[in-house]
Design a protein around this motif. Structure first.
Motif, mmCIF file in Angstrom:
data_model
loop_
_atom_site.group_PDB
_atom_site.id
_atom_site.type_symbol
_atom_site.label_atom_id
_atom_site.label_comp_id
_atom_site.label_asym_id
_atom_site.label_seq_id
_atom_site.Cartn_x
_atom_site.Cartn_y
_atom_site.Cartn_z
ATOM 1 N N ALA A 189 2.809 13.504 -9.796
ATOM 2 C CA ALA A 189 3.260 14.926 -9.626
ATOM 3 C C ALA A 189 2.188 15.932 -10.876
ATOM 4 N N ASN A 190 2.330 16.230 -11.922
ATOM 5 C CA ASN A 190 2.272 16.822 -13.044
ATOM 6 C C ASN A 190 0.630 16.274 -12.646
ATOM 7 N N TRP A 191 0.484 15.112 -12.771
ATOM 8 C CA TRP A 191 -1.126 15.148 -13.019
ATOM 9 C C TRP A 191 -2.049 15.367 -11.974
ATOM 10 N N THR A 192 -1.540 15.746 -10.691
ATOM 11 C CA THR A 192 -2.107 16.733 -9.637
ATOM 12 C C THR A 192 -2.325 17.628 -9.512
ATOM 13 N N GLY A 193 -1.833 18.744 -10.636
ATOM 14 C CA GLY A 193 -0.858 19.618 -10.698
ATOM 15 C C GLY A 193 0.103 20.192 -9.754
ATOM 16 N N LEU A 194 1.307 19.413 -10.048
ATOM 17 C CA LEU A 194 2.134 20.166 -8.905
ATOM 18 C C LEU A 194 3.401 19.691 -10.150
ATOM 19 N N PRO A 195 3.608 20.886 -10.528
ATOM 20 C CA PRO A 195 5.063 20.769 -11.863
ATOM 21 C C PRO A 195 6.189 20.226 -11.057
ATOM 22 N N VAL A 196 7.454 19.290 -11.603
ATOM 23 C CA VAL A 196 8.598 19.186 -11.373
ATOM 24 C C VAL A 196 8.911 18.665 -12.769
ATOM 25 N N LYS A 197 10.235 18.547 -12.251
ATOM 26 C CA LYS A 197 11.657 17.927 -13.517
ATOM 27 C C LYS A 197 11.748 16.699 -12.481
ATOM 28 N N ILE A 198 12.740 15.865 -14.098
ATOM 29 C CA ILE A 198 13.544 14.726 -13.025
ATOM 30 C C ILE A 198 14.975 15.543 -13.807
ATOM 31 N N VAL A 199 15.371 15.394 -12.313
ATOM 32 C CA VAL A 199 17.221 15.869 -13.357
ATOM 33 C C VAL A 199 18.413 14.836 -12.513
ATOM 34 N N ALA A 200 18.063 13.769 -12.926
ATOM 35 C CA ALA A 200 18.993 12.580 -12.247
ATOM 36 C C ALA A 200 18.324 11.074 -12.689
ATOM 37 N N SER A 201 18.656 10.428 -12.861
ATOM 38 C CA SER A 201 18.433 8.988 -14.349
ATOM 39 C C SER A 201 19.196 8.445 -13.256
ATOM 40 N N LYS A 202 18.982 6.680 -12.684
ATOM 41 C CA LYS A 202 19.689 5.958 -12.971
ATOM 42 C C LYS A 202 18.699 4.893 -12.947
ATOM 43 N N PHE A 203 19.657 3.564 -13.549
ATOM 44 C CA PHE A 203 18.427 2.262 -13.892
ATOM 45 C C PHE A 203 19.970 1.160 -12.578
ATOM 46 N N ARG A 204 19.657 -0.371 -13.487
ATOM 47 C CA ARG A 204 20.471 -1.326 -13.704
ATOM 48 C C ARG A 204 21.084 -2.357 -14.225
ATOM 49 N N LYS A 205 22.256 -2.141 -14.050
ATOM 50 C CA LYS A 205 23.042 -2.591 -15.440
ATOM 51 C C LYS A 205 21.382 -3.953 -16.015
ATOM 52 N N ASP A 206 21.794 -5.304 -15.678
ATOM 53 C CA ASP A 206 20.745 -6.249 -15.543
ATOM 54 C C ASP A 206 19.064 -6.353 -15.396
ATOM 55 N N PRO A 207 18.450 -5.455 -15.779
ATOM 56 C CA PRO A 207 17.623 -4.470 -14.909
ATOM 57 C C PRO A 207 15.815 -6.082 -14.723
ATOM 58 N N LEU A 208 16.238 -6.723 -16.018
ATOM 59 C CA LEU A 208 15.864 -8.530 -15.203
ATOM 60 C C LEU A 208 16.298 -9.591 -15.182
ATOM 61 N N ASP A 209 17.792 -9.206 -14.604
ATOM 62 C CA ASP A 209 17.479 -10.051 -13.346
ATOM 63 C C ASP A 209 18.023 -9.874 -12.147
ATOM 64 N N HIS A 210 18.090 -8.609 -12.283
ATOM 65 C CA HIS A 210 18.064 -8.087 -10.785
ATOM 66 C C HIS A 210 16.797 -6.616 -10.600
ATOM 67 N N PRO A 211 15.453 -7.563 -10.526
ATOM 68 C CA PRO A 211 14.910 -6.976 -10.434
ATOM 69 C C PRO A 211 14.248 -5.961 -9.085
ATOM 70 N N THR A 212 13.055 -5.079 -9.216
ATOM 71 C CA THR A 212 13.147 -3.943 -7.787
ATOM 72 C C THR A 212 12.370 -4.876 -7.340
ATOM 73 N N TYR A 213 10.882 -5.561 -7.802
ATOM 74 C CA TYR A 213 9.739 -6.813 -7.587
ATOM 75 C C TYR A 213 9.597 -7.126 -8.098
ATOM 76 N N GLU A 214 9.339 -8.493 -6.918
ATOM 77 C CA GLU A 214 8.697 -10.252 -7.441
ATOM 78 C C GLU A 214 6.943 -9.839 -7.270
ATOM 79 N N LEU A 215 6.355 -10.040 -8.340
ATOM 80 C CA LEU A 215 4.665 -10.892 -7.094
ATOM 81 C C LEU A 215 4.756 -11.592 -6.021
#
Length: 348
Positions: free
Chosen positions: A105-131
């Protein structure tokens, strides 16, 4: 009837005086500075338009959806392209996305801000994607990606993941063929099955379904070994200049964090209420997705997340020719502890 030439100057003066008086009576709209503390209370009459369908359901199931001190209009949209389009049309206040849309968005001229973030406690054991690997294609390691046709979606998390995977494998875009395809729905699994591409990042229940449907034909998946777990709320920078909306966004971010934790702590209710009733999946698919997600992590300090985001920006900038951004500028640190405090009961 028009005024006589003698009266026209006097009328012009009177009209100018009237307009000046009206303007003087209008109070200028308050603007919240970027470094000003967030307002603690939300003024009556405030409204947010929110594009975050899963959280809406979680709030309904947890009984919290009617506890906001402001009005919410829910927009049934998700993903970076849809959210950015709604932002540009002034039709959305809050969007829920992964890592890439705020950068894009910022690269395309739309200034935005992140206001909340979440992740996974064990990200390598629980990936969002696989190939996902097409039937019969010999890909057992990341090095085997050389020479392959890989599905690529610029501006989305899956596209960034492909570039990160290539770097991890010591490859460049010139070592593979990137096939631009949108990553929505079943497009990637179908492209794999038809051998339109050799490899594509697939996520969620598509991993299970792809292997279940095409595994007998030789379809496989490969874990990439990288973190792909960020989830964010983001807003337009201009929206945060409105004190009322900034206060409402703070309240929403707190509720979003509690909803995230509620989902993890109530898997049966979530499977039935969201995956089965709302999404039309089977209970078996719902359980698979709950197990795949694992435990959420909502940190009170975004320092590590910003460092990882900078690495992503640097990779994308190098591969796409876009200018480098400072990752820290994408985050509004006034919201940094809101989610963590909410889980501890320190925010309403």
């Amino acid at each position: 009837m028009s005024a006589s030439p003698r009266l026209r100057p006097a009328l012009a003066v009177l009209l100018l005086a009237a307009l000046t008086a009206c303007a003087a009576q209008e109070k200028p709209k308050a603007v919240l500075a970027a470094d000003a503390p967030l307002p603690a209370s939300v003024p009556e009459g405030t409204k947010l338009i929110v594009g975050d369908p899963p959280t809406k359901v979680a709030l309904q199931l947890s009984g919290e959806i009617d506890k906001f001190s402001f009005d919410i209009e829910w927009a049934n949209l998700s993903g970076g392209p849809q959210t950015s389009e709604a932002f540009r049309a002034d039709a959305l206040d809050v969007g829920a996305v992964a890592e890439i849309p705020a950068i894009h968005a910022n690269w395309t001229g739309l200034p935005v801000k992140i206001v909340a973030s979440k992740f996974r406690k064990d990200p390598l054991d629980h990936p969002t994607y696989e190939l996902g690997v097409a039937p019969g294609v010999p890909v057992k390691t990341l090095a085997d990606l050389r020479g392959k046709k890989i599905a690529y979606s610029p501006g989305q998390a899956q596209g960034a993941l492909v570039l990160k995977v290539l770097k991890r494998a010591g490859l460049t875009k010139q070592d593979v063929t990137l096939v631009e395809l949108p990553s929505t729905g079943d497009i990637y699994p179908n492209a794999l099955a038809s051998r339109q591409v050799d490899v594509a990042p697939i996520g969620g229940v598509n991993i299970k379904r792809y292997l279940g449907k095409f595994g007998r034909d030789g379809a496989t998946t490969l874990r990439h070994g990288l973190r792909d777990d960020p989830g964010h709320l983001y807003v337009r920078t201009v929206t945060l200049q409105d004190p009322a909306k900034a206060a409402a966004i703070r309240e929403y971010a707190a509720a979003w964090a509690r909803a995230t934790r509620w989902v993890y702590e109530h898997p049966k209710e979530w499977i039935e209420g969201y995956y089965v009733k709302d999404q039309g999946l089977t209970a078996e698919d719902g359980k698979y997705l709950v197990d795949l997600a694992g435990e959420p992590d909502i940190p009170a300090d975004w320092s590590e997340a910003i460092t990882r985001n900078q690495e992503t920006i640097d990779i994308l900038a190098a591969e796409t020719g876009k200018p480098k951004l400072a990752a820290k500028d994408l985050y509004d640190l006034r919201f940094q502890a809101v989610g963590a405090d909410a889980i501890k009961g320190g925010a309403r």
